[in-house]
Scaffold this motif. Sequence first.
Motif, PDB file in Angstrom:
ATOM      1  N   ALA A 110       0.824  -1.222   0.000  1.00 27.73           N
ATOM      2  CA  ALA A 110       0.000   0.000   0.000  1.00 27.73           C
ATOM      3  C   ALA A 110       0.851   1.262   0.000  1.00 27.73           C
ATOM      4  CB  ALA A 110      -0.933  -0.003   1.201  1.00 27.73           C
ATOM      5  N   ILE A 111       1.980   1.237   0.734  1.00 32.39           N
ATOM      6  CA  ILE A 111       2.799   2.445   0.891  1.00 32.39           C
ATOM      7  C   ILE A 111       3.922   2.526  -0.141  1.00 32.39           C
ATOM      8  CG2 ILE A 111       4.414   3.591   2.484  1.00 32.39           C
ATOM      9  CD1 ILE A 111       2.558   2.463   4.767  1.00 32.39           C
ATOM     10  N   CYS A 112       4.563   1.400  -0.433  1.00 32.82           N
ATOM     11  CA  CYS A 112       5.723   1.412  -1.331  1.00 32.82           C
ATOM     12  C   CYS A 112       5.370   1.093  -2.791  1.00 32.82           C
ATOM     13  CB  CYS A 112       6.788   0.428  -0.838  1.00 32.82           C
ATOM     14  SG  CYS A 112       7.383   0.813   0.823  1.00 32.82           S
ATOM     15  N   LEU A 113       4.255   0.399  -3.013  1.00 38.36           N
ATOM     16  CA  LEU A 113       3.832   0.070  -4.375  1.00 38.36           C
ATOM     17  C   LEU A 113       2.357   0.440  -4.564  1.00 38.36           C
ATOM     18  CD1 LEU A 113       5.384  -3.531  -4.478  1.00 38.36           C
ATOM     19  CD2 LEU A 113       6.384  -1.488  -5.513  1.00 38.36           C
ATOM     20  N   PRO A 114       2.003   1.712  -4.345  1.00 34.98           N
ATOM     21  CA  PRO A 114       0.580   2.097  -4.340  1.00 34.98           C
ATOM     22  C   PRO A 114      -0.145   1.826  -5.658  1.00 34.98           C
ATOM     23  CG  PRO A 114       2.002   4.037  -4.376  1.00 34.98           C
ATOM     24  CD  PRO A 114       2.884   2.867  -4.120  1.00 34.98           C
ATOM     25  N   LEU A 115       0.572   1.905  -6.781  1.00 35.71           N
ATOM     26  CA  LEU A 115      -0.063   1.694  -8.082  1.00 35.71           C
ATOM     27  C   LEU A 115      -0.461   0.231  -8.298  1.00 35.71           C
ATOM     28  CD1 LEU A 115       2.180   3.992 -10.339  1.00 35.71           C
ATOM     29  CD2 LEU A 115      -0.053   4.512  -9.328  1.00 35.71           C
ATOM     30  N   ARG A 116       0.187  -0.674  -7.597  1.00 31.37           N
ATOM     31  CA  ARG A 116      -0.113  -2.102  -7.748  1.00 31.37           C
ATOM     32  C   ARG A 116      -0.978  -2.650  -6.604  1.00 31.37           C
ATOM     33  NH1 ARG A 116       4.188  -6.218  -9.419  1.00 31.37           N
ATOM     34  NH2 ARG A 116       2.230  -7.149 -10.118  1.00 31.37           N
ATOM     35  N   HIS A 117      -1.332  -1.767  -5.653  1.00 28.15           N
ATOM     36  CA  HIS A 117      -2.074  -2.207  -4.475  1.00 28.15           C
ATOM     37  C   HIS A 117      -3.425  -2.807  -4.834  1.00 28.15           C
ATOM     38  CE1 HIS A 117      -4.551  -1.706  -0.765  1.00 28.15           C
ATOM     39  NE2 HIS A 117      -3.465  -2.215  -0.223  1.00 28.15           N
ATOM     40  N   GLY A 118      -4.167  -2.133  -5.710  1.00 33.89           N
ATOM     41  CA  GLY A 118      -5.491  -2.609  -6.122  1.00 33.89           C
ATOM     42  C   GLY A 118      -5.435  -3.980  -6.769  1.00 33.89           C
ATOM     43  N   GLU A 119      -4.381  -4.228  -7.549  1.00 34.37           N
ATOM     44  CA  GLU A 119      -4.221  -5.510  -8.246  1.00 34.37           C
ATOM     45  C   GLU A 119      -3.785  -6.624  -7.294  1.00 34.37           C
ATOM     46  OE1 GLU A 119      -0.949  -7.505 -11.253  1.00 34.37           O
ATOM     47  OE2 GLU A 119      -1.054  -5.313 -11.114  1.00 34.37           O
ATOM     48  N   LEU A 120      -2.768  -6.334  -6.465  1.00 37.94           N
ATOM     49  CA  LEU A 120      -2.207  -7.367  -5.588  1.00 37.94           C
ATOM     50  C   LEU A 120      -3.082  -7.665  -4.376  1.00 37.94           C
ATOM     51  CD1 LEU A 120       1.558  -6.274  -5.627  1.00 37.94           C
ATOM     52  CD2 LEU A 120       0.546  -8.212  -6.838  1.00 37.94           C
ATOM     53  N   CYS A 121      -3.836  -6.662  -3.916  1.00 38.59           N
ATOM     54  CA  CYS A 121      -4.628  -6.820  -2.686  1.00 38.59           C
ATOM     55  C   CYS A 121      -6.131  -6.805  -2.968  1.00 38.59           C
ATOM     56  CB  CYS A 121      -4.257  -5.725  -1.680  1.00 38.59           C
ATOM     57  SG  CYS A 121      -2.513  -5.758  -1.226  1.00 38.59           S
ATOM     58  N   SER A 122      -6.527  -7.445  -4.052  1.00 45.96           N
ATOM     59  CA  SER A 122      -7.938  -7.535  -4.423  1.00 45.96           C
ATOM     60  C   SER A 122      -8.657  -8.531  -3.508  1.00 45.96           C
ATOM     61  CB  SER A 122      -8.062  -8.007  -5.877  1.00 45.96           C
ATOM     62  OG  SER A 122      -7.527  -9.312  -6.016  1.00 45.96           O
ATOM     63  N   PRO A 123     -10.015  -8.479  -3.428  1.00 44.72           N
ATOM     64  CA  PRO A 123     -10.765  -9.441  -2.603  1.00 44.72           C
ATOM     65  C   PRO A 123     -10.472 -10.899  -2.991  1.00 44.72           C
ATOM     66  CG  PRO A 123     -12.191  -7.634  -3.260  1.00 44.72           C
ATOM     67  CD  PRO A 123     -10.902  -7.443  -3.985  1.00 44.72           C
ATOM     68  N   ARG A 124     -10.287 -11.163  -4.294  1.00 44.55           N
ATOM     69  CA  ARG A 124      -9.974 -12.522  -4.750  1.00 44.55           C
ATOM     70  C   ARG A 124      -8.625 -12.988  -4.186  1.00 44.55           C
ATOM     71  NH1 ARG A 124     -11.502 -15.835  -8.989  1.00 44.55           N
ATOM     72  NH2 ARG A 124      -9.868 -17.194  -9.808  1.00 44.55           N
ATOM     73  N   ASN A 125      -7.633 -12.091  -4.249  1.00 44.54           N
ATOM     74  CA  ASN A 125      -6.319 -12.425  -3.696  1.00 44.54           C
ATOM     75  C   ASN A 125      -6.356 -12.560  -2.174  1.00 44.54           C
ATOM     76  OD1 ASN A 125      -5.086 -12.576  -6.165  1.00 44.54           O
ATOM     77  ND2 ASN A 125      -4.257 -10.508  -6.121  1.00 44.54           N
ATOM     78  N   ALA A 126      -7.275 -11.842  -1.539  1.00 44.66           N
ATOM     79  CA  ALA A 126      -7.433 -11.962  -0.081  1.00 44.66           C
ATOM     80  C   ALA A 126      -7.882 -13.378   0.286  1.00 44.66           C
ATOM     81  CB  ALA A 126      -8.446 -10.945   0.429  1.00 44.66           C
ATOM     82  N   LEU A 127      -8.813 -13.952  -0.488  1.00 48.51           N
ATOM     83  CA  LEU A 127      -9.269 -15.322  -0.247  1.00 48.51           C
ATOM     84  C   LEU A 127      -8.147 -16.324  -0.496  1.00 48.51           C
ATOM     85  CD1 LEU A 127     -12.837 -15.196  -1.864  1.00 48.51           C
ATOM     86  CD2 LEU A 127     -12.269 -15.208   0.566  1.00 48.51           C
ATOM     87  N   HIS A 128      -7.379 -16.084  -1.580  1.00 51.00           N
ATOM     88  CA  HIS A 128      -6.217 -16.936  -1.847  1.00 51.00           C
ATOM     89  C   HIS A 128      -5.222 -16.846  -0.687  1.00 51.00           C
ATOM     90  CE1 HIS A 128      -7.029 -16.670  -6.457  1.00 51.00           C
ATOM     91  NE2 HIS A 128      -7.821 -17.522  -5.850  1.00 51.00           N
ATOM     92  N   GLY A 129      -5.046 -15.624  -0.172  1.00 52.12           N
ATOM     93  CA  GLY A 129      -4.137 -15.403   0.949  1.00 52.12           C
ATOM     94  C   GLY A 129      -4.545 -16.185   2.187  1.00 52.12           C
ATOM     95  N   ILE A 130      -5.867 -16.224   2.471  1.00 56.64           N
ATOM     96  CA  ILE A 130      -6.369 -16.966   3.640  1.00 56.64           C
ATOM     97  C   ILE A 130      -6.060 -18.458   3.494  1.00 56.64           C
ATOM     98  CG2 ILE A 130      -8.467 -17.678   4.862  1.00 56.64           C
ATOM     99  CD1 ILE A 130      -9.609 -14.878   4.170  1.00 56.64           C
ATOM    100  N   LEU A 131      -6.244 -18.995   2.289  1.00 57.17           N
ATOM    101  CA  LEU A 131      -5.930 -20.410   2.030  1.00 57.17           C
ATOM    102  C   LEU A 131      -4.439 -20.693   2.218  1.00 57.17           C
ATOM    103  CD1 LEU A 131      -8.147 -21.140  -1.123  1.00 57.17           C
ATOM    104  CD2 LEU A 131      -8.498 -22.005   1.197  1.00 57.17           C
ATOM    105  N   ILE A 132      -3.601 -19.783   1.714  1.00 49.58           N
ATOM    106  CA  ILE A 132      -2.142 -19.949   1.853  1.00 49.58           C
ATOM    107  C   ILE A 132      -1.739 -19.877   3.327  1.00 49.58           C
ATOM    108  CG2 ILE A 132       0.103 -18.880   1.353  1.00 49.58           C
ATOM    109  CD1 ILE A 132      -1.162 -17.978  -1.364  1.00 49.58           C
ATOM    110  N   ILE A 133      -2.318 -18.921   4.069  1.00 48.10           N
ATOM    111  CA  ILE A 133      -2.021 -18.761   5.506  1.00 48.10           C
ATOM    112  C   ILE A 133      -2.341 -20.048   6.266  1.00 48.10           C
ATOM    113  CG2 ILE A 133      -2.861 -17.628   7.624  1.00 48.10           C
ATOM    114  CD1 ILE A 133      -3.094 -15.037   5.846  1.00 48.10           C
ATOM    115  N   HIS A 134      -3.528 -20.621   6.007  1.00 47.72           N
ATOM    116  CA  HIS A 134      -3.924 -21.836   6.721  1.00 47.72           C
ATOM    117  C   HIS A 134      -3.102 -23.051   6.281  1.00 47.72           C
ATOM    118  CE1 HIS A 134      -7.306 -19.392   8.071  1.00 47.72           C
ATOM    119  NE2 HIS A 134      -7.536 -20.329   8.978  1.00 47.72           N
ATOM    120  N   SER A 135      -2.718 -23.089   5.020  1.00 50.52           N
ATOM    121  CA  SER A 135      -1.865 -24.197   4.532  1.00 50.52           C
ATOM    122  C   SER A 135      -0.491 -24.148   5.191  1.00 50.52           C
ATOM    123  CB  SER A 135      -1.712 -24.122   3.004  1.00 50.52           C
ATOM    124  OG  SER A 135      -2.950 -24.236   2.373  1.00 50.52           O
TER     125      SER A 135
END
Length: 299
Positions: A110-135
């Motif tokens: 969000a702070i260092c790569l603001p232009l890519r924040h919307g792409e990298l931190c999308s709701p879809r990627n958030a769900l993928h992130g939760i799966l990776i965290i639990h794995s």
Amino acid sequence: MAANITTEYKMNDKIMLIQIFVVLFLCINLLLITTFFTKEFFYTTMRYVLFAVTLMSDCLFLFMSDILLILNSRYTIQMWLCLIIYLVTSMYFFVTPVTLTAMTLERYVAICLPLRHGELCSPRNALHGILIIHSLSSLPCIVFLSIFFASATYGSYTQGRICSVEIFILHTWQGHLRSAISQFYFLIMCITIVFSYVKIMRAAKAASGEDKKSTWRGLRTVGLHAFQLLLCLIQLWCPFIEAALLQINLMLYINVRFFNYITFILAPRCLSPLIYGLRDEMFFHALKRFALCGLRKKH
């Protein structure tokens, strides 16, 4: 005999005090989780989704560890039931620090790569992130229990024991392997948080005006995450200290174990509501509005 009765009373007092802390913590967390679901913005924004994951993880971990504490103070339980409890508590012990690391990376983006924040931190990627965290969080537990299943006899699963991780360590090297895996995980997480902190600090120095204020706020958030992670890391060393103290004095062991539970299990999990629940302006206003509406409805 009198010494045993005194020790039991002191243990009961400590357990009752812990119940007050746990119930208070669970009530606060449930209020924050309910607030999270009141606005669509929260459950479609990655940092709030990850915040909710930490709240739910902390609730489940504390609930299960508290049940274990009560059971161990009075009863022995069969090993198969202990296995289930250990599986849940072990996984969610890791979920919180791994999620904190993910939240730190989200602040870095969000702070260092603001232009890519919307792409990298999308709701879809958030769900993928939760799966990776639990794995990732379940991996140490799977490795440790796989070794136990390969070594244990069938009859041992129905034996009544005081439920603790030590009963699954049949060989000394298993304990060393468990400790090595845990410390490897925390080393990677510490490196990630330090890297993010340094990058955000550089961005804070280069920023100006409103951006500077936002960046320094992000830096403080990462610093608090680092402090949480430090407390979780110290928790790894507590069993070694407790095992040594048990050989010296029972009351000293009980007092230190009580202190460790409050400081290194409860405290890190109380910081999450403070970092995002109270420090985050948008979430705090939503929480305040929700709480006030609840009070008005009661009147």
